[in-house]
Design an enzyme around this catalytic site. Structure first.
Site, mmCIF file in Angstrom:
data_model
loop_
_atom_site.group_PDB
_atom_site.id
_atom_site.type_symbol
_atom_site.label_atom_id
_atom_site.label_comp_id
_atom_site.label_asym_id
_atom_site.label_seq_id
_atom_site.Cartn_x
_atom_site.Cartn_y
_atom_site.Cartn_z
ATOM 1 N N CYS A 13 7.024 8.304 1.327
ATOM 2 C CA CYS A 13 5.606 8.687 1.293
ATOM 3 C C CYS A 13 4.720 7.462 1.042
ATOM 4 O O CYS A 13 4.865 6.774 0.040
ATOM 5 C CB CYS A 13 5.395 9.716 0.186
ATOM 6 S SG CYS A 13 3.672 10.146 -0.113
ATOM 7 N N SER A 14 3.792 7.203 1.945
ATOM 8 C CA SER A 14 2.913 6.032 1.801
ATOM 9 C C SER A 14 2.022 6.142 0.565
ATOM 10 O O SER A 14 1.743 5.140 -0.087
ATOM 11 C CB SER A 14 2.065 5.846 3.051
ATOM 12 O OG SER A 14 1.184 6.944 3.240
#
Length: 117
Positions: A13-14
């Site tokens: 997840c960025s």
């Protein structure tokens, strides 16, 4: 010495990676919990929600396929949502950062900096 911040993290997840990076840039020691590999217990999750000051449904990722197929449109109790999050940790919003008795959902990632104030 700065208190360690625990981050419930998903490396894919960025937003989660961004939150960790922001804390590292501030020199904050991190305890990274890859919650998909090491999911929190029901008791840990309940304690986390108390620190967040949120009901379980507020941290449910409603875009996940398991949500759409199993939970969308249903009215669940707090206990039922806790059971769902324990059974399907992919539903837990990320990142969640905890410092002492306070916690925040890091969306946007800059929200984690509130723990440093």
């Amino acid at each position: 010495m700065t208190e360690t911040v625990r981050v419930y993290h998903n490396a894919r997840c960025s937003k989660s990676r961004g939150a960790c990076q922001l804390l590292e840039e501030q020199g904050v020691p991190l305890e990274v919990v890859e919650y998909l590999k090491h999911p929190p217990s029901r008791d840990e999750l309940a304690a986390l929600l108390r620190k967040l000051g949120l009901p379980a449904e507020a941290i449910v990722r409603k875009g996940e396929e398991i949500y759409k197929s199993e939970y969308e449109g249903r009215s669940l109790s707090e206990d039922e949502w806790l059971d769902a999050l324990v059974a399907h940790p992919i539903l837990i919003e990320r990142p969640i950062a905890v410092r002492g008795e306070r916690a925040v959902v890091g969306r946007p990632p800059e929200k984690v900096l509130e723990l440093l104030a």
